[in-house]
Design an enzyme around this catalytic site. Structure first.
Site, PDB file in Angstrom:
ATOM      1  N   GLY A 204       0.785  -1.227   0.000  1.00  0.00           N
ATOM      2  CA  GLY A 204       0.000   0.000   0.000  1.00  0.00           C
ATOM      3  C   GLY A 204       0.813   1.271   0.000  1.00  0.00           C
TER       4      GLY A 204
ATOM      5  N   GLU B 128       5.074  -5.228   2.672  1.00  0.00           N
ATOM      6  CA  GLU B 128       5.030  -5.921   1.373  1.00  0.00           C
ATOM      7  C   GLU B 128       4.743  -4.942   0.245  1.00  0.00           C
ATOM      8  OE1 GLU B 128       1.598  -8.342   1.873  1.00  0.00           O
ATOM      9  OE2 GLU B 128       2.676  -9.940   2.859  1.00  0.00           O
TER      10      GLU B 128
ATOM     11  N   GLY C  66       4.562  -3.420  -3.307  1.00  0.00           N
ATOM     12  CA  GLY C  66       4.702  -3.838  -4.702  1.00  0.00           C
ATOM     13  C   GLY C  66       4.900  -2.598  -5.551  1.00  0.00           C
TER      14      GLY C  66
ATOM     15  N   CYS D  36     -11.495  -2.152 -29.958  1.00  0.00           N
ATOM     16  CA  CYS D  36     -12.807  -1.778 -30.492  1.00  0.00           C
ATOM     17  C   CYS D  36     -13.774  -1.505 -29.356  1.00  0.00           C
ATOM     18  CB  CYS D  36     -13.321  -2.895 -31.379  1.00  0.00           C
ATOM     19  SG  CYS D  36     -12.159  -3.308 -32.660  1.00  0.00           S
TER      20      CYS D  36
HETATM   21  C1  LIG Z   1      -1.280  -9.398   0.132  1.00  0.00           C
HETATM   22  C2  LIG Z   1      -0.748  -8.255  -0.650  1.00  0.00           C
HETATM   23  N1  LIG Z   1       0.425  -7.732  -0.278  1.00  0.00           N
HETATM   24  C3  LIG Z   1       0.976  -6.690  -0.952  1.00  0.00           C
HETATM   25  C4  LIG Z   1       0.338  -6.126  -2.042  1.00  0.00           C
HETATM   26  C5  LIG Z   1       1.018  -5.002  -2.763  1.00  0.00           C
HETATM   27  O1  LIG Z   1       0.318  -3.838  -2.693  1.00  0.00           O
HETATM   28  P1  LIG Z   1       0.973  -2.484  -3.215  1.00  0.00           P
HETATM   29  O2  LIG Z   1       1.423  -2.731  -4.599  1.00  0.00           O
HETATM   30  O3  LIG Z   1      -0.128  -1.508  -3.108  1.00  0.00           O
HETATM   31  O4  LIG Z   1       2.112  -2.174  -2.309  1.00  0.00           O
HETATM   32  C6  LIG Z   1      -0.906  -6.616  -2.438  1.00  0.00           C
HETATM   33  C7  LIG Z   1      -1.628  -6.019  -3.567  1.00  0.00           C
HETATM   34  O5  LIG Z   1      -2.700  -6.359  -3.948  1.00  0.00           O
HETATM   35  C8  LIG Z   1      -1.459  -7.715  -1.739  1.00  0.00           C
HETATM   36  O6  LIG Z   1      -2.633  -8.244  -2.088  1.00  0.00           O
END
Ligand SMILES: Cc1ncc(COP(=O)(O)O)c(C=O)c1O
Length: 389
Positions: A226, A264, A266, A340
């Site tokens: 997040g 975590e 991403g 389309c």
């Molecule tokens: C369990 C879990 N961890 C981490 C993330 C990564 O989230 P972000 O890319 O917002 O940091 C997600 C994204 O859906 C997730 O489902």
């Protein structure tokens, strides 16, 4: 802070060499981003890169070499990181198949159980004691501006906080499975460190209550991802130093907790390193709207359609041998893809007068770009992903 991982000259050269549409990723930007975040966090915070944001093999290897752990959410992701970071892999996801749970056990991966069923099936599969984390869907959380995780209403994720008094005693009676961690993921694309920390505080408070009430012995508290990134010029980046300081304060305040915190991210780690390149196929005026129709659209960048927020875009001058995007007059231009459907829009942005063949660059596209696209829709060619080491 630039929203584009490469300058115009490099983008023009990459487009020439690899063709378009294409995704290009900068190893230097990805490395610097991970190192910057790592340096800002207390030692007791582990970083687990959420593979779903961008599972490109070179990116995964880079992060593994820099010591990152991995958050996976499918058998495919588990296989992508297999061997890269032994003992540093987590497995989340609301719909884990039994074969996936078996693979996770075989690989020594730490499972984030999303409910009683995960615990029960893991217990039946395990032959020895196995520590798991339990994902909790909290009763309160950060209000999302775009519904991605889903807020505090009904959810497919985790165990509702109010169901814990039922689930935890049953879990304690299982033969092999031991709940040794909590996992809460309640925010997405949040650039305000204070808001993230407010959620993290809530999770640690929850951990304390559960420890007192249910005798849990928590070795991990996973705070999810997040961490947000800017998608528009002028948006402030997340203050990672403030986040790191706040997490340090929380660890000190919660002296009962001797384990490790896990983040975590991403998007935060992958988004800045990527640029999506696409050329203009044609332009048109329709009833007062200026359109540029591109080689690729929401088949490659689905996010604008899902969240209503466009990627930052600029015209790359050198590609056409003239000063596109520099000094010339600009006008609102609606960017349409080749599909389309009128849903195929990448935003309406101020751009110079475009011509067929002009190159556009979409920044901050290293996360939830290629991996979230619908690359098979209409059978357009799948864009190459170019890793620039
Ligand atoms: C369990 C879990 N961890 C981490 C993330 C990564 O989230 P972000 O890319 O917002 O940091 C997600 C994204 O859906 C997730 O489902």
């Amino acid at each position: 802070m630039s929203l584009f991982a490469f300058g115009d000259d490099d983008l023009a050269r990459l487009a020439e060499r690899h063709g378009t549409p294409a995704f290009v990723y900068s190893a230097a930007v990805a490395r610097a981003g991970l190192q910057r975040l790592r340096a800002a966090l207390p030692e007791r915070v582990r970083l687990a890169y959420a593979v779903k944001a961008n599972p490109h093999p070179d990116l995964l290897r880079l992060f593994a070499d820099l010591g990152a752990s991995f958050d996976c959410a499918s058998e495919g992701e588990l296989r992508r990181v297999a061997g890269l970071a032994p003992g540093r892999v987590f497995f989340a996801g609301p719909g884990k198949r039994t074969a996936e749970l078996a693979l996770a056990l075989e690989q020594g991966v730490r499972v984030q159980a999303e409910g009683w069923e995960d615990l029960e099936r893991l217990d039946a599969l395990a032959r020895a004691p196995v520590a798991v984390n339990l994902r909790v869907h909290p009763a309160a959380g950060v209000a999302e501006s775009n519904r991605i995780i889903g807020g505090v209403g009904p959810s497919a994720f985790g165990v509702d906080e109010e169901a814990l008094p039922d689930v935890l005693p049953r879990a304690a009676a299982l033969t092999h499975v031991r709940v040794r961690g909590l996992h809460v993921f309640a925010a997405s694309n949040e650039r305000d460190a204070a808001k993230l920390l407010a959620t993290h505080r809530m999770v640690l408070d929850l951990g304390r209550r559960l420890t007192e009430q249910h005798g849990l012995d928590l070795e991990q508290i996973d705070l999810g991802g997040g961490l947000g990134v800017p998608y528009a010029p002028g948006e402030a980046p997340l203050d990672v130093d403030a986040l790191g300081r706040g997490l340090g304060d929380l660890l000190r305040e919660h002296a009962w907790f001797r384990g490790e915190l896990i983040l975590e991210p991403g998007r935060f780690l992958a988004a800045p390193c990527g640029v999506y390149l696409a050329r203009v196929v044609r332009t048109k005026e329709s009833r007062g709207t200026r359109f540029a129709i591109l080689e690729g659209g929401v088949n490659h960048l689905l996010r604008p359609l899902l969240t209503g927020q466009a990627f930052p875009v600029r015209a790359v001058g050198r590609a056409v041998g003239r000063a596109v995007g520099r000094d010339g007059p600009t006008a609102a231009t609606t960017l349409a893809g080749p599909l389309c459907t009128s849903l195929d829009r990448l935003g309406t942005v101020d751009l110079p007068d475009l011509r067929p063949g002009d190159l556009l660059a979409f920044g901050t596209a290293g996360a939830y770009g290629f991996t979230e696209g619908m690359t098979h829709f209409l059978s357009h060619p799948v864009p190459p992903e170019v890793w620039v080491a």
